[in-house]
Enzyme design. Structure first.
Site, mmCIF file in Angstrom:
data_model
loop_
_atom_site.group_PDB
_atom_site.id
_atom_site.type_symbol
_atom_site.label_atom_id
_atom_site.label_comp_id
_atom_site.label_asym_id
_atom_site.label_seq_id
_atom_site.Cartn_x
_atom_site.Cartn_y
_atom_site.Cartn_z
ATOM 1 N N LYS A 103 40.055 -27.251 -44.424
ATOM 2 C CA LYS A 103 40.890 -28.021 -45.357
ATOM 3 C C LYS A 103 40.763 -27.552 -46.790
ATOM 4 C CE LYS A 103 38.125 -32.217 -44.527
ATOM 5 N NZ LYS A 103 36.702 -32.021 -44.700
ATOM 6 N N LYS A 152 37.580 -20.000 -39.299
ATOM 7 C CA LYS A 152 37.934 -21.392 -38.958
ATOM 8 C C LYS A 152 39.004 -21.926 -39.920
ATOM 9 C CE LYS A 152 35.710 -25.282 -40.069
ATOM 10 N NZ LYS A 152 34.765 -26.398 -40.234
ATOM 11 N N LYS A 178 27.976 -22.523 -46.980
ATOM 12 C CA LYS A 178 28.364 -23.338 -48.142
ATOM 13 C C LYS A 178 27.614 -22.922 -49.397
ATOM 14 C CE LYS A 178 31.228 -26.454 -46.482
ATOM 15 N NZ LYS A 178 31.727 -27.768 -46.236
HETATM 16 P P1 ATP Z 1 34.935 -28.812 -45.075
HETATM 17 O O1 ATP Z 1 35.533 -29.937 -45.872
HETATM 18 O O2 ATP Z 1 33.657 -28.356 -45.621
HETATM 19 O O3 ATP Z 1 35.901 -27.732 -44.707
HETATM 20 P P2 ATP Z 1 35.046 -29.636 -42.351
HETATM 21 O O4 ATP Z 1 36.492 -29.883 -42.466
HETATM 22 O O5 ATP Z 1 34.538 -28.602 -41.422
HETATM 23 O O6 ATP Z 1 34.430 -29.438 -43.768
HETATM 24 P P3 ATP Z 1 34.601 -32.366 -41.638
HETATM 25 O O7 ATP Z 1 35.788 -32.804 -42.380
HETATM 26 O O8 ATP Z 1 33.447 -33.237 -41.809
HETATM 27 O O9 ATP Z 1 34.204 -30.910 -42.031
HETATM 28 O O10 ATP Z 1 34.931 -32.126 -40.092
HETATM 29 C C1 ATP Z 1 34.947 -33.181 -39.214
HETATM 30 C C2 ATP Z 1 35.139 -32.805 -37.779
HETATM 31 O O11 ATP Z 1 36.285 -31.978 -37.570
HETATM 32 C C3 ATP Z 1 33.955 -32.038 -37.197
HETATM 33 O O12 ATP Z 1 33.710 -32.514 -35.903
HETATM 34 C C4 ATP Z 1 34.445 -30.621 -37.177
HETATM 35 O O13 ATP Z 1 33.797 -29.864 -36.178
HETATM 36 C C5 ATP Z 1 35.909 -30.819 -36.853
HETATM 37 N N1 ATP Z 1 36.699 -29.684 -37.342
HETATM 38 C C6 ATP Z 1 36.916 -29.328 -38.636
HETATM 39 N N2 ATP Z 1 37.672 -28.216 -38.705
HETATM 40 C C7 ATP Z 1 37.933 -27.853 -37.411
HETATM 41 C C8 ATP Z 1 38.655 -26.766 -36.815
HETATM 42 N N3 ATP Z 1 39.252 -25.839 -37.544
HETATM 43 N N4 ATP Z 1 38.713 -26.716 -35.460
HETATM 44 C C9 ATP Z 1 38.115 -27.652 -34.697
HETATM 45 N N5 ATP Z 1 37.415 -28.686 -35.193
HETATM 46 C C10 ATP Z 1 37.317 -28.794 -36.544
#
Ligand code: ATP
Ligand code: LTN
Length: 351
Positions: A199, A196, A114
């Site tokens: 969003k 990965k 990040k």
């Molecule tokens: P960011 O907004 O920084 O992309 P993020 O989407 O990784 O962050 P969160 O929204 O807090 O972060 O994620 C919440 C949960 O969803 C966590 O348990 C994370 O491991 C899971 N998660 C997010 N993206 C994935 C993915 N592509 N595959 C599996 N699990 C995911």
């Protein structure tokens, strides 16, 4: 009454939720909620470690609550709340920050990624992010934390901090276990299958949102990057694009990977993509419809979150009181009207 093991988990309202959030987190929350006492949180304090537009953050927070429910979180069984509604999270976070080494935070993969991504805003909050996450978990004395694979390192820090505190001040925290699903713990980008699915990816075609329309699903799966080869055989290492699509098919249909391989024996990627598209459309339809219905009732969502915060706070306060006492903070005696305090007697009383 028999005590059920406790779960805490959270998702940041930093964008629209994806199928990755469903497989890594929400799906497991739903399946565990009957057998556990569950606290599910919208991590808005975590979201501001990167710049958020205030109006958008407010709207995303409600949207995230609606999606939790649309995916099957039952508010009769589980406590659903917003992190900033429970001030004990930031309070415990400070205490834990004083037990965390700088090196422990700077070696976190998410911090490294990040801070490279947001080069102009590498703030102290981003650095201390995993400490706040540890506070979230330890406040509820959680036994289990269902998350995607990327959160494993943060869970290890949480366990270390719990053990460290218990060692210095006497047993206070339960040491939580991560719950990372065997399949779907890391859903990959549809465009760059070694990355990965996120969003915040600027390329919309790389991300499957839970609220995507059938047209959007058709387009994204049609354009999804696959690997060279023809045979539908699961191989994460060498065929990450194909394997990702197979995991999505497993999520949408419930079929095992072995059954999927058999279903497409002799057929190719095109057949898998066609079947996957239809399966995803049917799988996501009820989620999207329920989400749209709930979205129109913000009064209901707000009252649910208010009730959730009250229930969450009751548990969080117990832990924080214990922590403050163990640390040696002077307890605050109740103020009694009519009892003269030192200041009133002093010559500076009217300053
Ligand atoms: P960011 O907004 O920084 O992309 P993020 O989407 O990784 O962050 P969160 O929204 O807090 O972060 O994620 C919440 C949960 O969803 C966590 O348990 C994370 O491991 C899971 N998660 C997010 N993206 C994935 C993915 N592509 N595959 C599996 N699990 C995911
Ligand atoms: N950091 C997590 C979100 C999160 C979380 C938590 C997950 C914040 N607090 C407590 C589990 C438990 C992420 O997935 N980015």
């Amino acid at each position: 009454m028999e005590q059920r093991p406790v779960i805490l988990s959270g998702i940041q309202p930093s964008g629209r939720l994806t199928i990755g959030h469903y497989t890594g987190a929400l799906r497991n929350w739903v399946s565990l909620q009957q057998s556990h006492e569950c606290y599910f949180m919208i991590a808005d304090l975590h979201a501001i470690t990167v710049r958020q537009d205030p109006a958008e953050l407010r709207q995303r927070t409600l949207e995230t609550a609606a999606l939790f429910l649309a995916c099957g979180i039952d508010p009769q069984q589980s406590v659903l709340f917003v992190q900033s509604h429970v001030p004990e999270h930031t309070q415990l976070s400070w205490v834990l920050a004083c037990l965390t080494g700088m090196g422990e935070c700077s070696r976190m993969t998410q911090f490294k990624e990040k801070s490279a991504q947001h080069r102009h805003n590498v703030n102290v909050g981003l650095f201390a992010y995993p400490i706040l996450m540890a506070a979230d978990i330890l406040l509820y004395q959680a036994d289990l934390v269902p998350v995607g694979a990327d959160q494993k390192q943060h869970l290890e820090l949480t366990r270390n901090l719990a053990e460290r505190f218990n060692h210095y001040y006497g047993t206070t925290f339960r040491v939580p276990e991560p719950y990372i699903p065997p399949l779907g713990a890391k859903i990959m980008s549809l465009q760059e299958p070694r990355k990965k699915m996120s969003k915040s990816d600027p390329n919309e075609n790389a991300v499957l949102f839970l609220t995507d329309s059938p047209e959007a699903i058709r387009r994204k799966i049609r354009r999804a990057v696959t690997d060279s080869g023809r045979e539908v055989r699961y191989d994460e290492q060498n065929r990450p694009g194909l394997s990702n699509l197979m995991v999505l098919y497993h999520i949408a249909t419930g079929k095992s990977i072995a059954d999927i391989e058999q279903e497409f024996a002799g057929a190719g990627y095109a057949e898998l993509k066609a079947a996957l598209t239809e399966a995803l459309i049917e799988f996501l339809r009820p989620i999207r419809e329920e989400f749209e219905r709930l979205q129109r009732d913000s009064g209901y969502l707000l009252s649910l979150l208010a009730h959730g915060a009250e229930r969450a706070r009751a548990r969080a306060q117990q832990t924080l009181r214990l922590v403050y006492d163990r640390m040696g903070f002077l307890p605050q005696a109740p103020y009694v009207e009519g009892v003269r305090i030192a200041m009133e007697d002093s010559s500076h009383a009217d300053l």
